[in-house]
Enzyme design. Structure first.
Site, PDB file in Angstrom:
ATOM      1  N   ASN A  79      -4.957 -32.356  32.972  1.00 52.50           N
ATOM      2  CA  ASN A  79      -5.957 -33.366  33.347  1.00 52.50           C
ATOM      3  C   ASN A  79      -7.121 -32.766  34.138  1.00 52.50           C
ATOM      4  O   ASN A  79      -7.953 -33.497  34.664  1.00 52.50           O
ATOM      5  CB  ASN A  79      -5.294 -34.493  34.150  1.00 52.50           C
ATOM      6  CG  ASN A  79      -4.726 -34.022  35.490  1.00 52.50           C
ATOM      7  OD1 ASN A  79      -4.842 -32.834  35.838  1.00 52.50           O
ATOM      8  ND2 ASN A  79      -4.114 -34.917  36.236  1.00 52.50           N
ATOM      9  N   HIS A 111      -6.788 -30.848  36.914  1.00 56.76           N
ATOM     10  CA  HIS A 111      -6.569 -30.624  38.344  1.00 56.76           C
ATOM     11  C   HIS A 111      -6.506 -29.130  38.659  1.00 56.76           C
ATOM     12  O   HIS A 111      -6.090 -28.328  37.835  1.00 56.76           O
ATOM     13  CB  HIS A 111      -5.345 -31.380  38.880  1.00 56.76           C
ATOM     14  CG  HIS A 111      -4.004 -30.837  38.533  1.00 56.76           C
ATOM     15  ND1 HIS A 111      -3.007 -31.608  37.973  1.00 56.76           N
ATOM     16  CD2 HIS A 111      -3.442 -29.614  38.682  1.00 56.76           C
ATOM     17  CE1 HIS A 111      -1.934 -30.876  37.802  1.00 56.76           C
ATOM     18  NE2 HIS A 111      -2.164 -29.660  38.217  1.00 56.76           N
ATOM     19  N   ASP A 133      -0.684 -24.425  47.192  1.00 56.46           N
ATOM     20  CA  ASP A 133      -0.074 -25.748  47.350  1.00 56.46           C
ATOM     21  C   ASP A 133       1.445 -25.652  47.374  1.00 56.46           C
ATOM     22  O   ASP A 133       2.018 -24.591  47.130  1.00 56.46           O
ATOM     23  CB  ASP A 133      -0.541 -26.689  46.223  1.00 56.46           C
ATOM     24  CG  ASP A 133      -0.387 -26.087  44.830  1.00 56.46           C
ATOM     25  OD1 ASP A 133       0.348 -25.101  44.672  1.00 56.46           O
ATOM     26  OD2 ASP A 133      -1.008 -26.623  43.897  1.00 56.46           O
ATOM     27  N   GLU A 163      -6.221 -33.852  42.272  1.00 55.87           N
ATOM     28  CA  GLU A 163      -6.128 -34.655  41.056  1.00 55.87           C
ATOM     29  C   GLU A 163      -7.459 -35.367  40.783  1.00 55.87           C
ATOM     30  O   GLU A 163      -8.234 -35.616  41.715  1.00 55.87           O
ATOM     31  CB  GLU A 163      -5.046 -35.731  41.249  1.00 55.87           C
ATOM     32  CG  GLU A 163      -3.642 -35.178  41.459  1.00 55.87           C
ATOM     33  CD  GLU A 163      -2.956 -34.781  40.150  1.00 55.87           C
ATOM     34  OE1 GLU A 163      -3.642 -34.479  39.158  1.00 55.87           O
ATOM     35  OE2 GLU A 163      -1.712 -34.776  40.141  1.00 55.87           O
TER      36      GLU A 163
HETATM   37  C1  GLP Z   1       0.761 -27.400  39.039  1.00 54.71           C
HETATM   38  C2  GLP Z   1       0.060 -26.661  40.161  1.00 54.71           C
HETATM   39  C3  GLP Z   1      -1.259 -26.088  39.723  1.00 54.71           C
HETATM   40  C4  GLP Z   1      -1.113 -25.391  38.391  1.00 54.71           C
HETATM   41  C5  GLP Z   1      -0.686 -26.383  37.350  1.00 54.71           C
HETATM   42  C6  GLP Z   1      -0.584 -25.798  35.949  1.00 54.71           C
HETATM   43  O1  GLP Z   1       0.485 -28.755  38.997  1.00 54.71           O
HETATM   44  N1  GLP Z   1      -0.148 -27.459  41.318  1.00 54.71           N
HETATM   45  O2  GLP Z   1      -1.735 -25.192  40.725  1.00 54.71           O
HETATM   46  O3  GLP Z   1      -2.341 -24.799  38.027  1.00 54.71           O
HETATM   47  O4  GLP Z   1       0.572 -26.894  37.731  1.00 54.71           O
HETATM   48  O5  GLP Z   1       0.689 -25.286  35.715  1.00 54.71           O
HETATM   49  P1  GLP Z   1       1.141 -24.484  34.451  1.00 54.71           P
HETATM   50  O6  GLP Z   1       0.583 -23.105  34.629  1.00 54.71           O
HETATM   51  O7  GLP Z   1       2.625 -24.477  34.500  1.00 54.71           O
HETATM   52  O8  GLP Z   1       0.578 -25.159  33.265  1.00 54.71           O
END
Ligand code: GLP
Length: 240
Positions: free
Chosen positions: A136, A138, A67, A143
């Site tokens: 949450n 995702h 993404d 989402e």
């Molecule tokens: C973002 C990304 C996700 C990722 C998530 C968790 O929203 N789009 O792909 O898994 O954050 O991030 P973190 O590893 O910083 O908790």
């Protein structure tokens, strides 16, 4: 889902690195799906180290990122293009032509989304997909919702994700509200999936995943239950 539980975040990254290193030794032409966020940083550091030592090479590897935020140019510090260069690609022997990341700026996002799926298929599909998870539930930017998009699409970020991800920006108003994201179907098509979760904030998310035998679009990570080869690498404390 297979569960690997380790004592802390470094041990989680080490267990993941071992999976990547043996997979890359067995198949140097792997197609990798890659994630951003804070969770995979220790894994990337370990893979950089293994590459520098000559244990593994990325010179035949192709990558597709999950993404990226819409509206940020590649040189913006919050952009996932910037993140991948800084934290991984600039330090390994990968061919930049083989690294695919959704753009933050485009005049045709729907066209890009179709081309991205076609490029993944043309590369032979994703062999090993790396995932993190949002608090949450995702995955990528899929989402919680009543219905989830199957393939790469333009996604709206939830107010919760905007708030949580504002730590990477000066102000919450600077967080983009849209992103390009692989869909749940794009993710589930991968031959193998490895999801990493560390830190106290992800404990309730993983506990909910492990306690409920449900596949629920309001909890997108639950779709991993439908995958034949998904591994969660988590902290031991999550199982208590
Ligand atoms: C973002 C990304 C996700 C990722 C998530 C968790 O929203 N789009 O792909 O898994 O954050 O991030 P973190 O590893 O910083 O908790």
């Amino acid at each position: 889902m297979k569960i690997i539980a380790k004592k802390d975040k470094d041990a989680v990254a080490q267990a993941a690195a071992e999976i990547y290193i043996s997979a890359l030794k067995e198949n140097p032409d792997m197609v990798l799906g890659l994630a951003t966020g804070s969770t995979p940083l220790d894994l990337y550091a370990k893979l950089i180290e293994a590459n520098k030592k000559g244990d593994i090479s990325f010179d035949r590897v192709k990558t597709f990122n999950l993404d990226n935020y819409i509206g940020l140019p590649a040189d913006h510090e919050g952009s996932y293009e910037y993140y991948m260069q800084e934290n991984f690609f600039n330090h390994i022997d990968i061919d930049p032509e083989n690294c695919h990341i959704p753009p933050g700026i485009s005049d045709d996002f729907p066209g890009f989304c179709q081309d991205y799926e076609a490029a993944i298929q043309a590369a032979g599909g994703i062999d090993l997909m790396l995932l993190g998870v949002g608090e949450n539930g995702h995955i990528a930017f899929n989402e919680p919702a009543h219905k989830l998009q199957a393939m790469t699409h333009v996604a709206q970020l939830s107010p919760n994700t905007i708030q949580v991800n504002s730590r990477f920006f000066d102000r919450v108003e600077d967080v983009p509200t849209q992103a390009v994201s692989m869909g749940v179907g794009s993710i589930l098509r991968s031959r193998k999936i490895v999801l990493l979760a560390t830190g106290t904030k992800k404990k309730p998310t993983i506990q909910k995943l492990l306690q409920e035998d449900l596949i629920d679009p309001a909890f997108p990570i639950s779709f991993l239950k439908a995958h034949p080869d998904a591994t969660l690498i988590i902290e031991e404390d999550y199982l208590k």
